[in-house]
Scaffold this active site. Structure first.
Site, mmCIF file in Angstrom:
data_model
loop_
_atom_site.group_PDB
_atom_site.id
_atom_site.type_symbol
_atom_site.label_atom_id
_atom_site.label_comp_id
_atom_site.label_asym_id
_atom_site.label_seq_id
_atom_site.Cartn_x
_atom_site.Cartn_y
_atom_site.Cartn_z
ATOM 1 N N ASP A 189 21.922 28.192 42.762
ATOM 2 C CA ASP A 189 20.625 27.684 43.226
ATOM 3 C C ASP A 189 19.536 28.747 43.221
ATOM 4 O O ASP A 189 18.625 28.727 44.045
ATOM 5 C CB ASP A 189 20.752 27.081 44.651
ATOM 6 C CG ASP A 189 21.947 26.155 44.764
ATOM 7 O OD1 ASP A 189 22.033 25.240 43.934
ATOM 8 O OD2 ASP A 189 22.792 26.363 45.639
ATOM 9 N N LYS A 201 17.713 28.870 38.256
ATOM 10 C CA LYS A 201 18.015 29.071 36.828
ATOM 11 C C LYS A 201 17.311 28.020 35.988
ATOM 12 O O LYS A 201 16.827 28.304 34.900
ATOM 13 C CB LYS A 201 19.527 28.937 36.559
ATOM 14 C CG LYS A 201 20.360 30.048 37.134
ATOM 15 C CD LYS A 201 21.824 29.856 36.793
ATOM 16 C CE LYS A 201 22.487 28.683 37.473
ATOM 17 N NZ LYS A 201 22.601 28.768 38.926
ATOM 18 N N GLY A 202 17.244 26.789 36.539
ATOM 19 C CA GLY A 202 16.650 25.671 35.807
ATOM 20 C C GLY A 202 15.248 25.985 35.318
ATOM 21 O O GLY A 202 14.901 25.690 34.179
ATOM 22 N N LYS A 203 14.473 26.630 36.172
ATOM 23 C CA LYS A 203 13.084 26.934 35.817
ATOM 24 C C LYS A 203 13.024 27.935 34.653
ATOM 25 O O LYS A 203 12.274 27.744 33.697
ATOM 26 C CB LYS A 203 12.384 27.496 37.051
ATOM 27 C CG LYS A 203 10.954 27.845 36.828
ATOM 28 C CD LYS A 203 10.300 28.155 38.146
ATOM 29 C CE LYS A 203 9.072 28.985 37.897
ATOM 30 N NZ LYS A 203 8.322 29.227 39.127
ATOM 31 N N GLY A 219 23.440 21.214 39.225
ATOM 32 C CA GLY A 219 22.337 20.260 39.247
ATOM 33 C C GLY A 219 21.039 21.010 39.181
ATOM 34 O O GLY A 219 20.881 22.011 39.874
ATOM 35 N N HIS A 220 20.164 20.598 38.298
ATOM 36 C CA HIS A 220 18.830 21.169 38.397
ATOM 37 C C HIS A 220 17.740 20.192 38.024
ATOM 38 O O HIS A 220 17.959 19.244 37.297
ATOM 39 C CB HIS A 220 18.720 22.526 37.706
ATOM 40 C CG HIS A 220 18.740 22.493 36.228
ATOM 41 N ND1 HIS A 220 19.809 22.888 35.494
ATOM 42 C CD2 HIS A 220 17.779 22.132 35.364
ATOM 43 C CE1 HIS A 220 19.511 22.753 34.226
ATOM 44 N NE2 HIS A 220 18.289 22.308 34.112
ATOM 45 N N GLN A 269 26.289 27.348 38.031
ATOM 46 C CA GLN A 269 26.825 28.108 39.170
ATOM 47 C C GLN A 269 26.357 29.574 39.105
ATOM 48 O O GLN A 269 25.285 29.815 38.590
ATOM 49 C CB GLN A 269 28.349 28.002 39.255
ATOM 50 C CG GLN A 269 28.826 26.651 39.753
ATOM 51 C CD GLN A 269 28.840 25.583 38.676
ATOM 52 O OE1 GLN A 269 29.292 25.819 37.566
ATOM 53 N NE2 GLN A 269 28.362 24.417 38.988
ATOM 54 N N THR A 297 20.760 20.255 45.485
ATOM 55 C CA THR A 297 20.328 19.216 44.543
ATOM 56 C C THR A 297 21.411 18.159 44.371
ATOM 57 O O THR A 297 21.120 16.976 44.219
ATOM 58 C CB THR A 297 20.079 19.839 43.144
ATOM 59 O OG1 THR A 297 19.515 21.121 43.298
ATOM 60 C CG2 THR A 297 19.177 18.988 42.292
ATOM 61 N N ARG A 317 23.163 19.130 50.902
ATOM 62 C CA ARG A 317 23.551 19.957 52.054
ATOM 63 C C ARG A 317 22.516 21.062 52.314
ATOM 64 O O ARG A 317 21.999 21.655 51.356
ATOM 65 C CB ARG A 317 24.893 20.644 51.785
ATOM 66 C CG ARG A 317 26.061 19.701 51.763
ATOM 67 C CD ARG A 317 27.362 20.448 51.541
ATOM 68 N NE ARG A 317 27.520 20.918 50.179
ATOM 69 C CZ ARG A 317 28.584 21.576 49.738
ATOM 70 N NH1 ARG A 317 29.575 21.846 50.549
ATOM 71 N NH2 ARG A 317 28.673 21.961 48.481
ATOM 72 N N ARG A 375 21.200 24.655 52.769
ATOM 73 C CA ARG A 375 21.765 25.923 52.286
ATOM 74 C C ARG A 375 21.681 26.983 53.384
ATOM 75 O O ARG A 375 20.703 27.002 54.127
ATOM 76 C CB ARG A 375 21.007 26.401 51.049
ATOM 77 C CG ARG A 375 21.168 25.456 49.883
ATOM 78 C CD ARG A 375 20.377 25.910 48.661
ATOM 79 N NE ARG A 375 20.452 24.895 47.624
ATOM 80 C CZ ARG A 375 19.443 24.577 46.806
ATOM 81 N NH1 ARG A 375 18.287 25.194 46.893
ATOM 82 N NH2 ARG A 375 19.604 23.634 45.899
ATOM 83 N N VAL A 424 6.529 32.695 41.436
ATOM 84 C CA VAL A 424 5.587 32.700 42.566
ATOM 85 C C VAL A 424 5.252 31.280 43.041
ATOM 86 O O VAL A 424 4.328 31.078 43.807
ATOM 87 C CB VAL A 424 4.287 33.473 42.209
ATOM 88 C CG1 VAL A 424 4.567 34.960 42.092
ATOM 89 C CG2 VAL A 424 3.651 32.945 40.918
ATOM 90 N N GLY A 425 6.001 30.294 42.558
ATOM 91 C CA GLY A 425 5.780 28.901 42.950
ATOM 92 C C GLY A 425 6.730 28.017 42.178
ATOM 93 O O GLY A 425 7.371 28.473 41.218
HETATM 94 P P1 IMP Z 1 33.316 23.089 43.257
HETATM 95 O O1 IMP Z 1 32.683 23.747 42.074
HETATM 96 O O2 IMP Z 1 32.850 21.688 43.497
HETATM 97 O O3 IMP Z 1 34.816 23.196 43.229
HETATM 98 O O4 IMP Z 1 32.868 23.905 44.566
HETATM 99 C C1 IMP Z 1 33.315 25.227 44.824
HETATM 100 C C2 IMP Z 1 32.216 26.041 45.510
HETATM 101 O O5 IMP Z 1 31.178 26.273 44.584
HETATM 102 C C3 IMP Z 1 31.575 25.360 46.711
HETATM 103 O O6 IMP Z 1 31.227 26.343 47.667
HETATM 104 C C4 IMP Z 1 30.312 24.748 46.139
HETATM 105 O O7 IMP Z 1 29.312 24.572 47.112
HETATM 106 C C5 IMP Z 1 29.931 25.818 45.116
HETATM 107 N N1 IMP Z 1 29.132 25.299 43.997
HETATM 108 C C6 IMP Z 1 29.568 24.618 42.930
HETATM 109 N N2 IMP Z 1 28.551 24.328 42.092
HETATM 110 C C7 IMP Z 1 27.455 24.861 42.650
HETATM 111 C C8 IMP Z 1 26.086 24.925 42.231
HETATM 112 O O8 IMP Z 1 25.685 24.429 41.174
HETATM 113 N N3 IMP Z 1 25.236 25.581 43.084
HETATM 114 C C9 IMP Z 1 25.666 26.163 44.252
HETATM 115 N N4 IMP Z 1 26.925 26.131 44.654
HETATM 116 C C10 IMP Z 1 27.821 25.485 43.870
#
Ligand code: IMP
Length: 427
Positions: free
Chosen positions: A13, A16-18, A40-41, A226, A301, A305, A307, A417-418
């Site tokens: 998070d 990276k998407g940007k 997700g982005h 990730q 995303t 949840r 962060r 910056v935004g």
């Molecule tokens: P899993 O990839 O669903 O098995 O989750 C394993 C861990 O990686 C958990 O702590 C998730 O919250 C974290 N995680 C998986 N994908 C992402 C992501 O795209 N962004 C942030 N955390 C992620």
């Protein structure tokens, strides 16, 4: 010819998407090589907002080939949902290719993800905090050589045999180990056969396509998912995902050698966040943490949840510089920190016996005994969102950036910056 890998340097998070969006506009091939729809982005294209989980960011550009490499795990229902959603909005997705070797997420993977998380929570009080998308169980089957691949999905006879064989074993585990509800294998076959019929047109060899594109002098972008600290080997194991989000994963998950990679850009935030469980040395448990969460819109995303938020940690950043071979950094969200009087940066960790260490510990047992050593830096004020040159930033902000660069040992080439795509400074 040039190829770039974009990786996350913290716990995901980082925005990276940007950075990927900015680069995807110039790329001729965009490759996803690890993870699945746990990523997700949000992409702003034209006036429209899109939420992508599996589709590579180049999907909006019909002339840009978009590849899902062998290292990606594919939830066919999720992918078809994304493709169909795109088609409804006028994006054809004809430029998509999926490596025939990529593993498929099956219904038993989703069940086993939940069951295993519940079991761990009951047994030890702590689970991984996965996204529940079946990622770990799917990669486990791949390593066990009983996974179903895209090729199988697109060949009904093979699909049936493999669903019956692997499904029987998986149902035994679901029922006898966890006491869960088994999958109806005939229904799974009918459902997945239909997915295969729809996905067959995209099946290809991503390794060959990428290699040929590179030889033809095309610009290739390897889009990371990730992040470094979620890497199965170099992250905070076991609180990690089950793939290799580090730069080397781009080679393994696409089927090309490391010499094909020309640059590696690591993306970070000007502070640190994490979702899910696991260690986080610079986590803030006070109002400042809440302030950063609210200002930075730090909510997942994929899962929504909240962060966990904390200070910038130069120890993990140096770990990322080393394990990814970073050639530069892109650091986002400097605007979020504006108005905070004193900023802290973690420069080292202090061990239980009072030693200062500069490198990220190898095990959680060692990390648990460490305390962050902070350096306090003057905060900065003002609206940064209109700044497009480094010199336009408040002087104290410039000092903060230069100190981060020094502590990370890597050039900061891009500053966010935004939230908008153009709210960046190239340095
Ligand atoms: P899993 O990839 O669903 O098995 O989750 C394993 C861990 O990686 C958990 O702590 C998730 O919250 C974290 N995680 C998986 N994908 C992402 C992501 O795209 N962004 C942030 N955390 C992620």
């Amino acid at each position: 010819m040039s190829s770039s890998v974009i990786v996350g340097t913290q716990w995901g998070d980082e925005g990276k998407g940007k950075v990927i969006d900015i680069m995807a506009a110039q790329a001729e091939v965009v490759v996803r090589s690890s993870g699945g729809n746990n990523a997700g982005h949000t992409v702003v294209h034209g006036d429209e907002v899109y939420k992508l989980q599996l589709l590579p960011s180049g999907i909006f550009y019909p002339d840009t080939l978009c590849l899902l490499g062998s290292g990606v795990v594919i939830n066919p229902q999720g992918l078809l949902g994304e493709i169909n959603g795109m088609k409804e909005r006028g994006i054809t997705c004809d430029n998509l290719r999926i490596d025939a070797r990529a593993d498929v997420i099956m219904p038993w993977h989703l069940k086993l993800d939940r069951l295993s998380e519940d079991f761990k929570a009951k047994q030890t009080g702590v689970n991984v905090g996965t996204t529940g998308k079946g990622i770990g169980p799917c990669y486990a089957d791949k390593a066990d050589r009983i996974g179903l691949r895209i090729y199988d999905l697109c060949h009904p006879e093979l699909l049936k045999t493999k669903i019956m064989q692997t499904g029987e074993l998986k149902n035994l585990v679901i029922e006898k180990v966890y006491g869960g509800e088994p999958c109806d294998l005939d229904a799974v076959y009918e459902e997945y056969k239909a997915y295969g019929e729809q996905l067959k047109q995209y099946m290809a060899d991503a390794s060959v396509i990428t290699f040929d594109a590179y030889k033809a002098g095309k610009k290739i972008l390897f889009e990371g998912a990730q992040a470094t600290l979620l890497d199965i080997d170099f992250g905070t194991y076991p609180f990690v995902t089950s793939s290799h989000p580090i730069a080397g994963g781009a080679c393994v998950g696409t089927g090309v050698g490391p010499k094909l990679i020309d640059e590696v850009i690591g993306v970070a935030k000007s502070y640190t966040t994490r979702v899910g469980n696991g260690p986080f040395p610079t986590e803030l448990f006070d109002e400042l943490g809440d302030l950063i969460r609210e200002r930075g819109h730090e909510f997942g995303t994929v899962t929504g949840r909240p962060r966990r938020c904390g200070w910038f940690d130069a120890v993990i950043m140096r770990h990322a510089v080393r394990t990814n071979g970073l050639t530069s950094l892109a650091i986002n969200k400097f605007d979020t920190l504006a108005g905070i009087e004193k900023l802290k940066v973690c420069v080292a960790y202090k061990t239980a016996d009072g030693h200062e260490i500069k490198d990220f510990p190898v095990t959680l047992e060692e990390l648990d005994k460490c305390q962050p050593v902070y350096e306090e830096i003057d905060g900065f004020d003002g609206d940064l969102s209109g700044c497009r040159k480094f010199e336009e930033l408040p002087e104290k902000c410039q000092k903060y950036v230069l100190r981060l660069e020094e502590l990370c040992g890597c050039h900061i080439g891009i500053l966010g910056v935004g939230p908008a795509r153009d709210q960046v400074i190239f340095r």
